[in-house]
Design a protein around this motif. Structure first.
Motif, PDB file in Angstrom:
ATOM      1  N   TYR A 145       0.680  -1.209   0.006  1.00  0.00           N
ATOM      2  CA  TYR A 145      -0.002   0.021  -0.030  1.00  0.00           C
ATOM      3  C   TYR A 145       0.787   1.275   0.118  1.00  0.00           C
ATOM      4  O   TYR A 145       1.768   1.199   0.709  1.00  0.00           O
ATOM      5  CB  TYR A 145      -0.982  -0.144   1.437  1.00  0.00           C
ATOM      6  CG  TYR A 145      -1.753  -1.066   1.745  1.00  0.00           C
ATOM      7  CD1 TYR A 145      -2.981  -1.235   1.561  1.00  0.00           C
ATOM      8  CD2 TYR A 145      -1.000  -2.353   2.399  1.00  0.00           C
ATOM      9  CE1 TYR A 145      -3.904  -2.093   1.894  1.00  0.00           C
ATOM     10  CE2 TYR A 145      -1.933  -3.176   2.577  1.00  0.00           C
ATOM     11  CZ  TYR A 145      -3.186  -3.306   2.564  1.00  0.00           C
ATOM     12  OH  TYR A 145      -3.835  -4.465   2.970  1.00  0.00           O
ATOM     13  N   ASP A 146       0.348   2.147  -0.752  1.00  0.00           N
ATOM     14  CA  ASP A 146       0.900   3.581  -0.499  1.00  0.00           C
ATOM     15  C   ASP A 146      -0.005   4.021   0.819  1.00  0.00           C
ATOM     16  O   ASP A 146      -0.622   3.028   1.359  1.00  0.00           O
ATOM     17  CB  ASP A 146       0.303   4.457  -1.421  1.00  0.00           C
ATOM     18  CG  ASP A 146       0.530   5.934  -1.435  1.00  0.00           C
ATOM     19  OD1 ASP A 146       1.631   6.283  -0.767  1.00  0.00           O
ATOM     20  OD2 ASP A 146      -0.351   6.816  -1.691  1.00  0.00           O
ATOM     21  N   THR A 199      -4.485   6.655   0.366  1.00  0.00           N
ATOM     22  CA  THR A 199      -4.719   5.460   0.069  1.00  0.00           C
ATOM     23  C   THR A 199      -5.347   4.472   1.452  1.00  0.00           C
ATOM     24  O   THR A 199      -6.231   3.998   1.281  1.00  0.00           O
ATOM     25  CB  THR A 199      -3.445   4.465  -0.392  1.00  0.00           C
ATOM     26  OG1 THR A 199      -2.977   5.064  -1.741  1.00  0.00           O
ATOM     27  CG2 THR A 199      -3.910   2.915  -0.785  1.00  0.00           C
ATOM     28  N   SER A 230       5.723   4.215   0.844  1.00  0.00           N
ATOM     29  CA  SER A 230       5.260   5.687   1.193  1.00  0.00           C
ATOM     30  C   SER A 230       6.409   6.583   0.948  1.00  0.00           C
ATOM     31  O   SER A 230       7.374   6.574   1.712  1.00  0.00           O
ATOM     32  CB  SER A 230       4.366   5.695   2.239  1.00  0.00           C
ATOM     33  OG  SER A 230       3.775   7.031   2.253  1.00  0.00           O
ATOM     34  N   LEU A 256      -1.437  -1.005  -4.005  1.00  0.00           N
ATOM     35  CA  LEU A 256      -2.663  -0.163  -4.033  1.00  0.00           C
ATOM     36  C   LEU A 256      -2.080   1.509  -3.837  1.00  0.00           C
ATOM     37  O   LEU A 256      -1.416   1.424  -2.875  1.00  0.00           O
ATOM     38  CB  LEU A 256      -3.660  -0.445  -2.601  1.00  0.00           C
ATOM     39  CG  LEU A 256      -4.733  -1.426  -2.714  1.00  0.00           C
ATOM     40  CD1 LEU A 256      -4.206  -2.789  -3.086  1.00  0.00           C
ATOM     41  CD2 LEU A 256      -5.602  -1.231  -1.747  1.00  0.00           C
ATOM     42  N   GLY A 257      -2.708   2.054  -4.620  1.00  0.00           N
ATOM     43  CA  GLY A 257      -2.042   3.460  -4.550  1.00  0.00           C
ATOM     44  C   GLY A 257      -3.374   4.474  -5.142  1.00  0.00           C
ATOM     45  O   GLY A 257      -4.415   3.856  -5.587  1.00  0.00           O
ATOM     46  N   ASP A 258      -3.048   5.829  -4.973  1.00  0.00           N
ATOM     47  CA  ASP A 258      -4.116   6.699  -5.304  1.00  0.00           C
ATOM     48  C   ASP A 258      -3.907   7.837  -6.505  1.00  0.00           C
ATOM     49  O   ASP A 258      -4.800   8.414  -6.494  1.00  0.00           O
ATOM     50  CB  ASP A 258      -4.537   7.487  -3.962  1.00  0.00           C
ATOM     51  CG  ASP A 258      -3.541   8.459  -3.349  1.00  0.00           C
ATOM     52  OD1 ASP A 258      -3.730   9.508  -3.216  1.00  0.00           O
ATOM     53  OD2 ASP A 258      -2.376   7.943  -3.282  1.00  0.00           O
ATOM     54  N   ASP A 295       2.093   7.384  -7.505  1.00  0.00           N
ATOM     55  CA  ASP A 295       2.281   5.691  -7.666  1.00  0.00           C
ATOM     56  C   ASP A 295       2.576   5.117  -9.155  1.00  0.00           C
ATOM     57  O   ASP A 295       2.689   3.770  -9.194  1.00  0.00           O
ATOM     58  CB  ASP A 295       0.825   5.220  -7.091  1.00  0.00           C
ATOM     59  CG  ASP A 295       0.804   5.620  -5.570  1.00  0.00           C
ATOM     60  OD1 ASP A 295       1.847   5.430  -4.886  1.00  0.00           O
ATOM     61  OD2 ASP A 295      -0.250   6.221  -5.209  1.00  0.00           O
ATOM     62  N   VAL A 313      -7.116   3.564  -5.856  1.00  0.00           N
ATOM     63  CA  VAL A 313      -8.325   3.826  -4.999  1.00  0.00           C
ATOM     64  C   VAL A 313      -8.554   5.456  -4.717  1.00  0.00           C
ATOM     65  O   VAL A 313      -7.504   6.065  -5.079  1.00  0.00           O
ATOM     66  CB  VAL A 313      -8.113   3.472  -3.626  1.00  0.00           C
ATOM     67  CG1 VAL A 313      -7.788   1.848  -3.450  1.00  0.00           C
ATOM     68  CG2 VAL A 313      -6.782   3.794  -3.065  1.00  0.00           C
ATOM     69  N   TYR A 314      -9.701   5.882  -4.680  1.00  0.00           N
ATOM     70  CA  TYR A 314     -10.006   7.166  -4.343  1.00  0.00           C
ATOM     71  C   TYR A 314     -10.781   7.461  -3.247  1.00  0.00           C
ATOM     72  O   TYR A 314     -11.539   6.582  -2.993  1.00  0.00           O
ATOM     73  CB  TYR A 314     -10.394   7.679  -5.765  1.00  0.00           C
ATOM     74  CG  TYR A 314     -11.743   7.120  -6.079  1.00  0.00           C
ATOM     75  CD1 TYR A 314     -13.054   7.855  -5.704  1.00  0.00           C
ATOM     76  CD2 TYR A 314     -11.758   5.986  -6.896  1.00  0.00           C
ATOM     77  CE1 TYR A 314     -14.123   7.185  -6.097  1.00  0.00           C
ATOM     78  CE2 TYR A 314     -13.102   5.462  -7.302  1.00  0.00           C
ATOM     79  CZ  TYR A 314     -14.316   6.054  -6.754  1.00  0.00           C
ATOM     80  OH  TYR A 314     -15.477   5.454  -7.380  1.00  0.00           O
ATOM     81  N   ALA A 358     -11.879   4.079  -1.867  1.00  0.00           N
ATOM     82  CA  ALA A 358     -11.154   3.719  -0.521  1.00  0.00           C
ATOM     83  C   ALA A 358     -12.022   3.182   0.476  1.00  0.00           C
ATOM     84  O   ALA A 358     -11.850   3.933   1.477  1.00  0.00           O
ATOM     85  CB  ALA A 358     -10.194   4.646  -0.205  1.00  0.00           C
TER      86      ALA A 358
END
Length: 278
Positions: free
Chosen positions: A11-12, A16, A116, A198-200, A204, A221-222, A249
């Motif tokens: 994950y970020d 995120t 991150s 997973l990033g936003d 990313d 994701v948002y 998200a």
């Protein structure tokens, strides 16, 4: 029973797992600045000096803290991290328990990582830290427990090296010799095709592109509450073919993200020979 196959969910953090940037939760206010003032100054210095934005924001944190007579210590940064505004389904740990169980039922041993540009010490203080095998994030150097200089700055492109660290089982920032040494693909603990990122947004993109190119999976994701400008970034991730899926998200059970994640895990499992019970 066959040994579960190690699989990485990476994950970020900012945008995120939590709304906005961690510094905005409470740190920026503690140094008597608004988030708009802080980031505007970061952008201006980055352009004027032609330097890395992550290192600039970290240095500005220390500079403004000193001006405000605020000591930047590990404990204080962790205290600020506790105020992270986590997305639904995360704070109680249900997401991690549910997804781990689903993975195990399909022959996969799921491990969670963070990669991150945010501050590692802040992330260490957030409620979900215990769910992650390792956190790779920007961090300070300390003298007598007080931050004096940026020690690690993870930016857009340096994020990609941490996919290789996870791939090779290197769980630190410093071991570049092992990172650059040859390791046969079949000897690597977690192959790229058993990785999900997973990033936003824009920061990313290189990570998503590199992972997807190597057979891994990327999800954009948002935040449903963000400005339409932020959603435009997600539109670009889709149109530029950077991500496999996009979802809000929302980490709660039966959310779009929950369904997508379980589907990807099932796809990975089948690729590695998992057959559901008849």
């Amino acid at each position: 029973m066959c040994e579960l196959k190690r699989t990485a969910l990476i994950y970020d953090f900012d945008g995120t797992l939590a709304r906005g940037n961690l510094q905005e939760a409470s740190f920026i206010a503690s140094i008597n600045m608004s988030k708009e003032e802080f980031w505007a100054k970061v952008k201006a210095r980055t352009r004027v000096h032609d330097v890395d934005e992550v290192l600039v924001y970290m240095r500005l944190m220390l500079e403004k803290a000193q001006e405000s007579n605020v000591k930047v210590t590990i404990d204080e940064l962790r205290r600020h991290g506790k105020k992270a505004q986590l997305f639904p389904g995360l704070a109680d740990g249900s997401w991690f328990e549910r997804i781990n169980q689903h993975a195990a039922e399909h022959g996969l041993a799921l491990e969670h990582y963070i990669v991150s540009s945010g501050i590692q010490e802040m992330i260490e203080g957030c409620a979900i830290r215990g769910a992650f095998r390792q956190v790779f994030a920007s961090k300070f150097i300390y003298v007598d427990n007080v931050a004096v200089w940026p020690g690690v700055g993870i930016n857009y492109t340096t994020k990609t090296q941490y996919l290789f660290r996870i791939n090779k089982g290197i769980e630190n920032h410093w071991d570049n010799a092992s990172l650059n040494s040859f390791m046969p693909e079949d000897a690597r603990p977690i192959p790229f095709d058993r990785m999900i990122f997973l990033g936003d947004g824009d920061t990313d993109v290189p990570t998503m592109e590199m992972l997807t190119y190597n057979g891994g999976h990327s999800i954009g994701v948002y935040d449903r509450n963000r400005h339409s400008r932020d959603l435009t970034k997600i539109h670009r991730l889709i149109s530029d073919d950077r991500v496999d899926f996009v979802a809000p998200a929302d980490y709660e059970e039966k959310s779009e993200l929950d369904i997508i994640m379980k589907g990807i895990l099932g796809r990975i499992a089948r690729q590695y020979g998992y057959k559901p019970a008849v």
